[in-house]
Design an enzyme around this catalytic site. Structure first.
Site, short mmCIF file in Angstrom:
data_model
loop_
_atom_site.label_atom_id
_atom_site.label_comp_id
_atom_site.label_asym_id
_atom_site.label_seq_id
_atom_site.Cartn_x
_atom_site.Cartn_y
_atom_site.Cartn_z
N ARG A 63 -7.80 -15.70 1.76
CA ARG A 63 -6.57 -15.03 1.34
C ARG A 63 -6.31 -15.50 -0.08
NH1 ARG A 63 -2.28 -13.04 4.64
NH2 ARG A 63 -0.26 -12.93 3.59
N HIS B 51 -5.67 -5.18 1.71
CA HIS B 51 -5.41 -5.97 2.92
C HIS B 51 -6.06 -5.24 4.10
CE1 HIS B 51 -3.77 -8.88 5.46
NE2 HIS B 51 -2.48 -8.71 5.28
N GLN C 216 -5.26 -5.98 7.94
CA GLN C 216 -3.96 -5.49 8.40
C GLN C 216 -4.06 -4.03 8.85
OE1 GLN C 216 -0.70 -6.85 8.79
NE2 GLN C 216 -0.53 -4.87 9.81
N ASP D 35 6.51 -1.69 3.70
CA ASP D 35 6.09 -3.08 3.54
C ASP D 35 7.10 -3.74 2.61
OD1 ASP D 35 4.63 -5.42 3.63
OD2 ASP D 35 3.14 -4.77 2.17
N CYS E 142 4.08 -4.45 8.35
CA CYS E 142 3.13 -5.54 8.58
C CYS E 142 3.82 -6.91 8.63
CB CYS E 142 2.03 -5.53 7.54
SG CYS E 142 2.54 -5.92 5.86
N ARG F 34 -3.16 -7.87 15.20
CA ARG F 34 -3.85 -8.59 14.14
C ARG F 34 -4.89 -9.55 14.74
NH1 ARG F 34 -1.84 -9.56 9.18
NH2 ARG F 34 -3.89 -10.52 8.95
#
Length: 356
Positions: free
Chosen positions: A143, A170, A173, A265, A305, A332
């Site tokens: 990440r 991402h 996700q 988001d 998310c 996830r």
């Protein structure tokens, strides 16, 4: 000549060549299903590099593992004896927890490394880090702040590298989002997704994959916050190739009209704290409410998310029956498990392939 021949076929070069060459749903139970999809040894940096069938395969494995482990109580040590290096330059809840618990549940050992532990590209350059981790672990999930660092890590590593989030994308996700919608609707083909908010990394990953499932995409973003132009160009090409609709506007109501899924988001991602006031002003008319839901398709659902702020979506929607956010969060785990299993083993799903 003999020395050069041996050098060419050294363990490092053979591994390197190999790596880049190989680069509750209603299911019926049955014997292991045959599939032409082979993902072992690949990296997962962007969904753009994966075909429609390959992404569908990852969702198939996700649902299969969820059914077998969660609902049928099976123990599947598919990654026993393997280890995973997890690099986190940014803090995380769902990515870290889903990865660590998922890898352990599969019999493997996750190793957590923060920016304080590893100093990626600072105390030790990324090339050296990649080579060291390649000798001690079987895969890397990173990440990172800069997507370029992730690409360099993958280039130099001899083991699969997974994008746990970057400033560009991402992808893990989005796999969770698609599994959630597959579980809810029974199929993804023909759905219309509506994104209301910032043109960020999450939207980029949706734009680079939704059309591959036959999903339409409506996007409402204020001027000045649009997604990457190259991502937009690719998404337009995909919409033509897969015969889907890509609609962009600055009006949330226009985008939401007829949509099956409303998605948003955070408006202020990590590293954008100095832009907070300007962003709050620019996005003040972009909160998802039941008023926006009134123009959506009957039976519409909501995704986020997480973590969520009330200005992005009000409580009435967030905690409503339409909201799938906590099912999305759980998924996830199952989707990252599927990614790790697919990149590190020859596992074949036991369930019949769903209709996407």
């Amino acid at each position: 000549m003999l020395f050069n021949f041996r050098s060419l076929f050294s363990t490092r070069n053979v591994n390197k060549i190999s790596k880049h060459l190989v680069q509750r749903i209603r299911y019926r139970h049955g014997p292991p299903s045959e599939t032409p999809v082979q993902l072992k040894g690949r990296d997962l940096l962007t969904l753009q590099n994966f075909s429609a069938e390959e992404i569908k395969y990852l969702l198939w494995v996700s649902a299969d593992l969820k059914e077998r482990i969660k609902h049928r109580g099976e123990y599947l040590p598919l990654l026993q004896g393997k280890s995973l290096a997890t690099i986190f330059e940014k803090r995380s809840t769902r990515t870290r927890l889903s990865t660590e618990t998922g890898f352990a549940l599969l019999g493997g050992h996750p190793c957590f490394l923060t920016a304080e532990d590893i100093h990626l590209g600072i105390n030790e350059n990324i090339t050296d880090t990649a080579r060291v981790l390649s000798t001690m672990t079987d895969a890397i999930l990173a990440r990172v702040c800069k997507h370029h660092d992730l690409e360099l890590l993958a280039k130099e590593a001899l083991i699969p590298v997974i994008n746990g989030l970057s400033d560009s994308e991402h992808p893990i996700q989005i796999l969770a989002d698609y599994l959630t919608l597959q579980e809810h609707y029974g199929s993804l083909n023909g759905l219309t997704l509506c994104w209301i908010g910032d043109g960020n990394n999450v939207l980029n990953s949706i734009m680079l994959s939704a059309a591959k499932f036959g999903m339409n995409l409506h996007i409402a973003i204020p001027k000045g916050f649009e997604p990457d132009t190259m991502v937009t160009k690719t998404a337009e090409e995909y919409s033509i190739k897969y015969c889907t609709r890509l609609f962009r506007t600055t009006n949330p109501l226009e985008a939401a009209r007829g949509a099956n899924v409303l998605i948003t988001d955070t408006w202020i991602s990590m590293g954008q704290e100095e832009e907070k006031q300007a962003r709050l002003k620019a996005f003040q008319d972009y909160q998802i409410t039941m008023q926006i839901g009134k123009v959506a398709a009957p039976g519409w659902t909501f995704l986020h998310c997480l973590p969520r702020k009330p200005q992005e979506v009000d409580d009435e929607v967030f905690y409503s029956p339409q909201s799938l956010v906590f099912q999305e969060a759980e998924n996830r785990k199952w989707t990252i498990m599927a990614v790790m299993v697919s990149l590190l083993s020859d596992y074949s799903p036991q369930m019949q392939k769903p209709t996407f």
